[in-house]
Design a protein around this motif. Sequence first.
Motif, mmCIF file in Angstrom:
data_model
loop_
_atom_site.group_PDB
_atom_site.id
_atom_site.type_symbol
_atom_site.label_atom_id
_atom_site.label_comp_id
_atom_site.label_asym_id
_atom_site.label_seq_id
_atom_site.Cartn_x
_atom_site.Cartn_y
_atom_site.Cartn_z
ATOM 1 N N MET A 43 -13.502 10.078 -25.091
ATOM 2 C CA MET A 43 -14.301 8.855 -25.107
ATOM 3 C C MET A 43 -15.608 9.248 -24.471
ATOM 4 N N ILE A 44 -16.821 8.871 -25.184
ATOM 5 C CA ILE A 44 -17.970 9.183 -25.065
ATOM 6 C C ILE A 44 -18.502 7.960 -23.955
ATOM 7 N N LYS A 45 -19.350 8.506 -23.130
ATOM 8 C CA LYS A 45 -20.049 7.802 -22.319
ATOM 9 C C LYS A 45 -21.415 7.617 -22.211
ATOM 10 N N SER A 46 -21.922 6.589 -21.606
ATOM 11 C CA SER A 46 -23.440 6.771 -21.434
ATOM 12 C C SER A 46 -24.075 7.390 -20.446
ATOM 13 N N PRO A 47 -25.012 8.051 -20.675
ATOM 14 C CA PRO A 47 -25.794 8.331 -21.550
ATOM 15 C C PRO A 47 -25.334 9.137 -22.682
ATOM 16 N N ILE A 48 -25.428 8.898 -23.716
ATOM 17 C CA ILE A 48 -24.846 9.928 -24.954
ATOM 18 C C ILE A 48 -26.026 11.151 -25.068
ATOM 19 N N ARG A 49 -25.240 12.353 -24.774
ATOM 20 C CA ARG A 49 -26.117 13.512 -25.039
ATOM 21 C C ARG A 49 -26.389 13.908 -26.308
ATOM 22 N N VAL A 50 -27.636 13.875 -26.529
ATOM 23 C CA VAL A 50 -28.094 14.429 -27.970
ATOM 24 C C VAL A 50 -28.770 15.342 -27.989
ATOM 25 N N GLY A 51 -28.231 16.264 -29.099
ATOM 26 C CA GLY A 51 -29.020 17.528 -29.643
ATOM 27 C C GLY A 51 -29.841 17.349 -30.752
ATOM 28 N N VAL A 52 -31.198 17.826 -31.029
ATOM 29 C CA VAL A 52 -31.795 17.430 -32.059
ATOM 30 C C VAL A 52 -32.099 18.801 -32.948
ATOM 31 N N ILE A 53 -31.753 19.018 -34.185
ATOM 32 C CA ILE A 53 -31.867 20.245 -34.913
ATOM 33 C C ILE A 53 -33.310 19.700 -35.886
ATOM 34 N N GLY A 54 -34.135 20.581 -35.584
ATOM 35 C CA GLY A 54 -35.588 20.471 -36.345
ATOM 36 C C GLY A 54 -36.670 19.800 -35.333
ATOM 37 N N PHE A 55 -37.532 20.364 -35.139
ATOM 38 C CA PHE A 55 -38.909 19.729 -34.339
ATOM 39 C C PHE A 55 -40.110 19.715 -35.378
ATOM 40 N N GLY A 56 -40.021 19.077 -36.516
ATOM 41 C CA GLY A 56 -40.985 19.321 -37.305
ATOM 42 C C GLY A 56 -41.723 17.605 -37.329
ATOM 43 N N PHE A 57 -42.108 17.108 -38.348
ATOM 44 C CA PHE A 57 -42.689 15.788 -38.462
ATOM 45 C C PHE A 57 -41.688 14.949 -38.287
ATOM 46 N N VAL A 58 -40.508 14.789 -38.852
ATOM 47 C CA VAL A 58 -39.608 13.760 -38.781
ATOM 48 C C VAL A 58 -38.990 13.687 -37.389
ATOM 49 N N SER A 59 -38.764 14.594 -37.005
ATOM 50 C CA SER A 59 -38.323 14.804 -35.296
ATOM 51 C C SER A 59 -39.197 14.056 -34.453
ATOM 52 N N LYS A 60 -40.325 14.622 -34.493
ATOM 53 C CA LYS A 60 -41.577 14.314 -33.474
ATOM 54 C C LYS A 60 -41.744 12.868 -33.749
ATOM 55 N N THR A 61 -41.938 12.461 -34.917
ATOM 56 C CA THR A 61 -42.618 11.217 -35.572
ATOM 57 C C THR A 61 -41.420 9.778 -35.218
ATOM 58 N N PHE A 62 -40.386 10.203 -35.614
ATOM 59 C CA PHE A 62 -39.428 9.152 -35.788
ATOM 60 C C PHE A 62 -38.075 9.641 -34.591
ATOM 61 N N HIS A 63 -37.590 10.482 -34.776
ATOM 62 C CA HIS A 63 -36.085 10.601 -34.017
ATOM 63 C C HIS A 63 -36.412 10.527 -32.495
ATOM 64 N N VAL A 64 -37.188 11.574 -31.953
ATOM 65 C CA VAL A 64 -37.409 11.651 -30.563
ATOM 66 C C VAL A 64 -37.937 10.289 -29.990
ATOM 67 N N PRO A 65 -39.246 9.719 -30.412
ATOM 68 C CA PRO A 65 -39.618 8.401 -30.138
ATOM 69 C C PRO A 65 -38.575 7.208 -30.019
ATOM 70 N N LEU A 66 -37.914 7.135 -30.909
ATOM 71 C CA LEU A 66 -37.012 6.136 -31.337
ATOM 72 C C LEU A 66 -35.561 6.443 -30.131
ATOM 73 N N LEU A 67 -35.131 7.666 -30.006
ATOM 74 C CA LEU A 67 -34.050 7.762 -29.324
ATOM 75 C C LEU A 67 -34.526 7.610 -27.645
ATOM 76 N N GLN A 68 -35.836 8.044 -27.607
ATOM 77 C CA GLN A 68 -36.451 7.925 -25.943
ATOM 78 C C GLN A 68 -36.572 6.539 -25.819
ATOM 79 N N ALA A 69 -36.834 5.700 -26.823
ATOM 80 C CA ALA A 69 -36.996 4.061 -26.481
ATOM 81 C C ALA A 69 -35.807 3.268 -26.657
#
Length: 358
Positions: free
Chosen positions: A1-27
Amino acid sequence: MIKSPIRVGVIGFGFVSKTFHVPLLQATDGYKITAVSSSRPADVSAMLAGVEVVSDAKALATHPDLDLVVIASPNETHAPLAELAMGAGHNVVVDKPFTITVEEARHLAAVAREKKVLLSVFQNRRWDSDFLTVQDAIRRDLLGKIVLFESRIDRYRPDVRDRWREVPGPGAGLLYDLGPHLIDQTLLLFGIPDTVQATVAKQRRGARTDDFFQLVLRYGEMVATLGASSLVSGGSARFAVHGDRASVVKQKPDIQEDQLRTGVLPGSPDWGADPDDATLYEGVTGDTRTLKTARGDQRGYYVALREALLGRAPNPVPPEQGATVMTIIEAALRSEAEGCRVVPDLTKEERATYLASV
């Protein structure tokens, strides 16, 4: 069973990650980015201090201390990395396009079922202000019977850039880049079309991949036209929807991508507040009135995903929906090649995965 906080690994750190995934996950409450795969560790550390940086994408996909792997790497790597991560027991988010082929998409869906993990496609534009406004107008039956649905994402980008999306190869070009958004939104509203007809072209000087497409989806006598161009400097509406009683036009697109590009944090006071309201045109009287634009919030995807990971809600974008979108794209490519309408070749499960909201 997953518990919060959910531990996330991000593959790729180009435009899409820096602009969308990382800010949205952090927020979004309930997530913690703990590892990133990138060949530029300094870039990662500048944005995510203290996060583990892994140079090899395959090593991150199988990292033992993760609950969720987010894949935002070049398109042709989506399927192999997703399969590797699921093989290690991880839940996975794949950026659009989900895969390069329908065959890959269906295979990944089968792997997710076999491994009993959650596999989801990042369709953040379901939470855009423009789409939410049009969706609400249709659901409230303000237009009557819909006869024509027009959806476009046009930009003025005349220069061909040396980046993987514009270099010939699997999954390159505008249809694979913006098509998944437009198709997904249309399927949410109207379900599976009867046929697909497409024009796909290279219009810019020196273009090596398609930079224009127009899709015509037929739903009986109702027609949905979806398009994108890299050579439109202005004048096209984001949405124009016409019914037998009224029409609604939303001229300008959602502003969240522009906000993220300029460093506006998701959840800040002006986040997703679209100043461009839609206009309703009454057919019989000729009157017009303003439809207040809904507030956009792409964090909605990761909120819904969190609830699914914690066992409290369904997967917001299941892989069968991803496979359906890829089927429409493959039908469009066949239509362009053969110059004909194409019936989407979908499984029974895929046909049932999008239930029209109108």
